[in-house]
Motif scaffolding. Structure first.
Motif, PDB file in Angstrom:
ATOM      1  N   ASP A   8       0.818  -1.216   0.000  1.00 21.45           N
ATOM      2  CA  ASP A   8       0.000   0.000   0.000  1.00 21.45           C
ATOM      3  C   ASP A   8       0.854   1.268   0.000  1.00 21.45           C
ATOM      4  O   ASP A   8       0.449   2.292  -0.557  1.00 21.45           O
ATOM      5  CB  ASP A   8      -0.958   0.017   1.191  1.00 21.45           C
ATOM      6  N   ASP A   9       2.045   1.217   0.621  1.00 17.83           N
ATOM      7  CA  ASP A   9       2.937   2.378   0.643  1.00 17.83           C
ATOM      8  C   ASP A   9       3.333   2.823  -0.763  1.00 17.83           C
ATOM      9  O   ASP A   9       3.642   3.990  -0.983  1.00 17.83           O
ATOM     10  CB  ASP A   9       4.223   2.076   1.423  1.00 17.83           C
ATOM     11  N   LEU A  10       3.317   1.889  -1.712  1.00 18.06           N
ATOM     12  CA  LEU A  10       3.727   2.206  -3.084  1.00 18.06           C
ATOM     13  C   LEU A  10       2.614   2.860  -3.898  1.00 18.06           C
ATOM     14  O   LEU A  10       2.843   3.301  -5.024  1.00 18.06           O
ATOM     15  CB  LEU A  10       4.227   0.941  -3.788  1.00 18.06           C
ATOM     16  N   GLY A  11       1.407   2.914  -3.357  1.00 17.83           N
ATOM     17  CA  GLY A  11       0.312   3.619  -4.011  1.00 17.83           C
ATOM     18  C   GLY A  11      -0.356   2.849  -5.133  1.00 17.83           C
ATOM     19  O   GLY A  11      -0.238   1.619  -5.225  1.00 17.83           O
ATOM     20  N   GLN A  12      -1.035   3.583  -5.998  1.00 14.40           N
ATOM     21  CA  GLN A  12      -1.856   2.985  -7.057  1.00 14.40           C
ATOM     22  C   GLN A  12      -1.219   3.056  -8.443  1.00 14.40           C
ATOM     23  O   GLN A  12      -1.823   2.638  -9.418  1.00 14.40           O
ATOM     24  CB  GLN A  12      -3.232   3.663  -7.098  1.00 14.40           C
ATOM     25  N   ARG A  13      -0.009   3.615  -8.529  1.00 10.82           N
ATOM     26  CA  ARG A  13       0.700   3.659  -9.808  1.00 10.82           C
ATOM     27  C   ARG A  13       2.160   3.272  -9.533  1.00 10.82           C
ATOM     28  O   ARG A  13       2.976   4.109  -9.163  1.00 10.82           O
ATOM     29  CB  ARG A  13       0.591   5.047 -10.450  1.00 10.82           C
ATOM     30  N   ILE A  14       2.430   2.006  -9.741  1.00  9.10           N
ATOM     31  CA  ILE A  14       3.743   1.449  -9.390  1.00  9.10           C
ATOM     32  C   ILE A  14       4.540   1.178 -10.667  1.00  9.10           C
ATOM     33  O   ILE A  14       4.065   0.514 -11.584  1.00  9.10           O
ATOM     34  CB  ILE A  14       3.589   0.146  -8.583  1.00  9.10           C
ATOM     35  N   CYS A  15       5.753   1.683 -10.688  1.00 10.20           N
ATOM     36  CA  CYS A  15       6.665   1.512 -11.813  1.00 10.20           C
ATOM     37  C   CYS A  15       7.742   0.505 -11.409  1.00 10.20           C
ATOM     38  O   CYS A  15       8.388   0.673 -10.365  1.00 10.20           O
ATOM     39  CB  CYS A  15       7.285   2.869 -12.143  1.00 10.20           C
ATOM     40  N   ILE A  16       7.933  -0.524 -12.230  1.00  8.07           N
ATOM     41  CA  ILE A  16       8.958  -1.539 -11.973  1.00  8.07           C
ATOM     42  C   ILE A  16       9.975  -1.486 -13.110  1.00  8.07           C
ATOM     43  O   ILE A  16       9.608  -1.622 -14.283  1.00  8.07           O
ATOM     44  CB  ILE A  16       8.345  -2.954 -11.887  1.00  8.07           C
ATOM     45  N   VAL A  17      11.244  -1.284 -12.763  1.00  5.71           N
ATOM     46  CA  VAL A  17      12.322  -1.264 -13.748  1.00  5.71           C
ATOM     47  C   VAL A  17      13.412  -2.228 -13.298  1.00  5.71           C
ATOM     48  O   VAL A  17      13.474  -2.620 -12.135  1.00  5.71           O
ATOM     49  CB  VAL A  17      12.894   0.160 -13.956  1.00  5.71           C
ATOM     50  N   GLY A  18      14.262  -2.582 -14.242  1.00  3.79           N
ATOM     51  CA  GLY A  18      15.378  -3.476 -13.949  1.00  3.79           C
ATOM     52  C   GLY A  18      15.835  -4.169 -15.205  1.00  3.79           C
ATOM     53  O   GLY A  18      15.226  -4.018 -16.273  1.00  3.79           O
ATOM     54  N   PRO A  19      16.893  -4.951 -15.100  1.00  4.60           N
ATOM     55  CA  PRO A  19      17.465  -5.612 -16.271  1.00  4.60           C
ATOM     56  C   PRO A  19      16.496  -6.602 -16.923  1.00  4.60           C
ATOM     57  O   PRO A  19      15.548  -7.084 -16.284  1.00  4.60           O
ATOM     58  CB  PRO A  19      18.673  -6.361 -15.716  1.00  4.60           C
ATOM     59  N   GLY A  78       8.882  -2.411 -17.223  1.00  5.16           N
ATOM     60  CA  GLY A  78       9.691  -2.249 -18.416  1.00  5.16           C
ATOM     61  C   GLY A  78      10.566  -1.025 -18.256  1.00  5.16           C
ATOM     62  O   GLY A  78      10.328  -0.187 -17.388  1.00  5.16           O
ATOM     63  N   ASN A  79      11.536  -0.926 -19.113  1.00  8.03           N
ATOM     64  CA  ASN A  79      12.489   0.170 -19.002  1.00  8.03           C
ATOM     65  C   ASN A  79      12.187   1.270 -20.015  1.00  8.03           C
ATOM     66  O   ASN A  79      11.681   2.303 -19.644  1.00  8.03           O
ATOM     67  CB  ASN A  79      13.906  -0.377 -19.141  1.00  8.03           C
ATOM     68  N   TYR A  80      12.519   1.060 -21.250  1.00  8.08           N
ATOM     69  CA  TYR A  80      12.252   2.030 -22.314  1.00  8.08           C
ATOM     70  C   TYR A  80      12.590   3.436 -21.836  1.00  8.08           C
ATOM     71  O   TYR A  80      11.723   4.267 -21.587  1.00  8.08           O
ATOM     72  CB  TYR A  80      10.814   1.899 -22.837  1.00  8.08           C
ATOM     73  N   GLY A  81      13.884   3.673 -21.712  1.00  8.55           N
ATOM     74  CA  GLY A  81      14.408   4.896 -21.129  1.00  8.55           C
ATOM     75  C   GLY A  81      13.907   6.191 -21.741  1.00  8.55           C
ATOM     76  O   GLY A  81      13.834   7.200 -21.050  1.00  8.55           O
ATOM     77  N   LYS A  82      13.571   6.177 -23.023  1.00 10.56           N
ATOM     78  CA  LYS A  82      13.127   7.420 -23.673  1.00 10.56           C
ATOM     79  C   LYS A  82      11.829   7.957 -23.080  1.00 10.56           C
ATOM     80  O   LYS A  82      11.536   9.135 -23.227  1.00 10.56           O
ATOM     81  CB  LYS A  82      12.962   7.206 -25.172  1.00 10.56           C
ATOM     82  N   CYS A  83      11.057   7.107 -22.435  1.00 10.38           N
ATOM     83  CA  CYS A  83       9.799   7.588 -21.845  1.00 10.38           C
ATOM     84  C   CYS A  83       9.725   7.286 -20.343  1.00 10.38           C
ATOM     85  O   CYS A  83       8.655   7.317 -19.754  1.00 10.38           O
ATOM     86  CB  CYS A  83       8.595   7.008 -22.591  1.00 10.38           C
ATOM     87  N   LEU A  84      10.871   7.053 -19.740  1.00  9.09           N
ATOM     88  CA  LEU A  84      10.890   6.736 -18.309  1.00  9.09           C
ATOM     89  C   LEU A  84      10.572   7.953 -17.440  1.00  9.09           C
ATOM     90  O   LEU A  84       9.849   7.836 -16.449  1.00  9.09           O
ATOM     91  CB  LEU A  84      12.248   6.136 -17.922  1.00  9.09           C
ATOM     92  N   HIS A  85      11.064   9.118 -17.802  1.00 10.58           N
ATOM     93  CA  HIS A  85      10.817  10.309 -16.969  1.00 10.58           C
ATOM     94  C   HIS A  85       9.326  10.621 -16.826  1.00 10.58           C
ATOM     95  O   HIS A  85       8.855  10.828 -15.698  1.00 10.58           O
ATOM     96  CB  HIS A  85      11.599  11.519 -17.490  1.00 10.58           C
ATOM     97  N   PRO A  86       8.535  10.664 -17.918  1.00  8.85           N
ATOM     98  CA  PRO A  86       7.094  10.920 -17.724  1.00  8.85           C
ATOM     99  C   PRO A  86       6.416   9.836 -16.878  1.00  8.85           C
ATOM    100  O   PRO A  86       5.513  10.122 -16.090  1.00  8.85           O
ATOM    101  CB  PRO A  86       6.517  10.937 -19.134  1.00  8.85           C
TER     102      PRO A  86
END
Length: 179
Positions: A8-19, A78-86
């Motif tokens: 629950d601490d991670l909220g309702q929009r969780i982003c997972i990145v990694g190799p 997923g990673n896809y660095g070009k759109c990671l900031h948004p």
């Protein structure tokens, strides 16, 4: 960064990145089912369905990505660095997976010889071992990881670094997730 975060601490929009082959897709599916939020696999947005990993046009992928992160809730992997900031600007929680290259390589080879459909896959019945993916796992992922670690350290949202398969398994157990 806390090692005691609840789901629950991670909220309702969780982003997972990694190799590649670190377990992002499987973790996203487990979290999405547990929290009853949409599960978004970026490989499915980036590649044409039922293709041998043929990319969509870049503008189509970006349009799909913008629509996905505009939702009120999601777990996206997923990673896809070009759109990671948004994506990180919309995220309420971040998980960075950091598994050894040897583990990722073994998982990839096992996946290619498994009859089980790949979680987060694009509908290809069976993947073939490819030089491109081997190069990504052995050379690109370790370099990209440093960039993801820097973004992780700068993130001002609840975040969790899982730096081994046993750390990941501990959170599956702690959060009562099914694999």
């Amino acid at each position: 960064m806390s090692l005691c975060l609840s789901l629950d601490d991670l909220g309702q929009r969780i982003c997972i990145v990694g190799p590649s082959n670190s377990g992002k897709s499987t973790l996203a599916k487990a979290i999405g089912l547990k929290k009853s939020v949409p599960i978004i696999h970026l490989d499915q947005l980036y590649h044409q369905p039922n293709s041998q990993w043929v990319p969509r046009a870049p503008e189509e992928f970006l349009r799909l990505h913008v629509a996905a992160i505009a939702r009120s809730s999601w777990v996206i992997e997923g990673n896809y660095g070009k759109c990671l900031h948004p994506r990180l600007q919309r995220a309420t929680g971040l998980i960075l997976l950091d598994i050894p290259v040897s583990t990722a390589l073994l998982r990839y080879i096992a996946r290619c010889y498994s009859a089980k459909p790949r979680v987060g896959g694009i509908g290809v019945q069976k993947e073939k071992v490819s030089r491109e993916m081997l190069k990504r796992i052995l050379f690109d992922s370790p370099k990209n990881y440093l960039r993801y670690l820097s973004l992780f350290e700068q993130a001002k949202i609840p975040k969790l670094l899982l730096s081994s398969p046993s750390d990941l398994n501990n959170y599956y157990h702690k959060w009562q997730l099914n694999k």
